[in-house]
Design an enzyme around this catalytic site. Structure first.
Site, short mmCIF file in Angstrom:
data_model
loop_
_atom_site.label_atom_id
_atom_site.label_comp_id
_atom_site.label_asym_id
_atom_site.label_seq_id
_atom_site.Cartn_x
_atom_site.Cartn_y
_atom_site.Cartn_z
CB ALA A 241 -0.94 -0.02 1.20
CG HIS A 242 -1.22 4.97 0.56
ND1 HIS A 242 -2.31 5.75 0.34
CD2 HIS A 242 -1.42 4.41 1.77
CE1 HIS A 242 -3.12 5.70 1.37
NE2 HIS A 242 -2.59 4.90 2.26
#
Length: 355
Positions: A241-242
């Protein structure tokens, strides 16, 4: 299949090993002990494979010195300290490599993109504005490279990969089919019962010698970048994920999921199916066993596990019932019972000592 042949002496030299037997024996590939034939090279990595090795039809074996002395049925050897490492090195010798250069006529490349002369751009590749593709990099068919993406030297980008979000990729990086790097991170702000999308403004930065498997997603950062440092290796079907940061030479096996803003240290190993919650830190040299769920930061090196190991169905059901029963008992009651048991044990010990 690569049909080039190499003599035993030359192969030994490539792995800094010592050859025994027929120096000019021509070998045309690597094979398992069970399937190897007279023109194949196989490796023996431990005593437990000695019976297989004795029965093998391989033309030559990669072994340690101690294993060689136990293989009376064979006469051609490459002796090294680590047969598995030697095998890994020699796979590159026999690997069939793409040696094409140039740009296929079906590719669409923006005039502002910079493509090295020794690079290969396959059919139906789309490359956007101000992109850079380095020397000897291979871009296979149907790859999409959005604006401002940079790819280093000697990289391999397999078919149907998407590179977006101004991703920056180092040298000797391999990215396999259908992976998406730099896509929009999962960022939303809840308000009045609705989810409000947060535009992702960061990027993805990937170091040198990174390997990313098929069907992976690595999201761009929300503000800062998502970072994979040098030597990271990632299996298929992994979600990152980011704003995640992964340290050098860390390995993630298939189906791992790493939630946003987590920092994973150097030389870590996450086995298959590991889940990691967001906004935590994992120290260097941590191993997490398969299907574990990491819910808090790990500050010390070591091996960590969670979940329930496999049992036969009936014992597992009994254990599940006992877990539920424990959960239904207030903690204070459990502590009182433990204290009472401890008192009884101490009383019995005192009685036996008096006798």
């Amino acid at each position: 299949m690569n049909h080039r042949q190499f003599c035993l002496e030359d192969l030994a030299r490539l792995v800094q090993g010592e050859f025994f037997g027929q120096s000019d024996l021509q070998l045309e590939g690597l094979a398992s002990l069970d399937l190897a034939q007279a023109r194949h090279l196989a490796f023996v990595n431990a005593d437990k494979y000695l019976d297989q090795a004795q029965a093998s039809k391989a033309g030559a074996l990669i072994v340690t010195a101690s294993l060689k002395n136990q293989l009376s049925n064979h006469h051609n050897f490459i002796v090294v300290a680590n047969p598995y490492l030697a095998f890994a090195i020699l796979t590159h010798v026999f690997e069939k490599k793409c040696e094409q250069k140039g740009i296929e006529d079906t590719a669409q490349i923006h005039p502002s993109a910079i493509i090295a002369q020794s690079a290969y751009i396959g059919h139906y590749v789309v490359i956007g504005e101000k992109c850079i593709v380095g020397e000897q990099t291979i871009i296979q068919s149907h790859v999409k490279i959005d604006h401002d993406v940079e790819i280093g030297q000697q990289c391999f980008i397999d078919s149907h990969v998407t590179l977006t979000g101004e991703t920056k990729i180092g040298n000797r990086v391999r990215i396999h089919a259908n992976t998406v790097i730099g896509g929009e991170g999962f960022g939303f702000a809840p308000y009045q019962g609705k989810w409000h999308r947060i535009a992702q403004l960061g990027s993805v930065k990937i170091g040198h010698d990174v390997r990313i498997g098929s069907n992976c997603s690595i999201d761009r950062g929300a503000l800062d970048d998502t970072i994979l440092e040098d030597g990271v290796i990632i299996d298929n079907l992994v979600q990152i994920a980011h704003n995640v940061k992964i340290g050098t030479h860390t390995a993630l096996a298939a189906k791992c999921g790493i939630a946003g803003s987590t920092i994973i240290g150097k030389n870590c190993v996450l086995a298959g199916g590991v889940g990691v919650v967001g906004h935590i830190n994992i120290a260097d040299n941590v191993t997490i066993t398969g299907m574990s769920m990491v819910t808090k930061s790990i500050s010390e090196a070591g091996s960590y596990s969670s979940g329930t190991p496999m049992l036969e169905s009936l014992p597992w059901k009994r254990a599940a019932i006992r877990f539920k029963q424990l959960a239904d008992v207030p903690l204070t009651q459990l502590l009182k019972r433990i204290d009472h048991m401890q008192t009884q044990i101490e009383s019995l010990e005192s009685t036996f000592k008096r006798k």
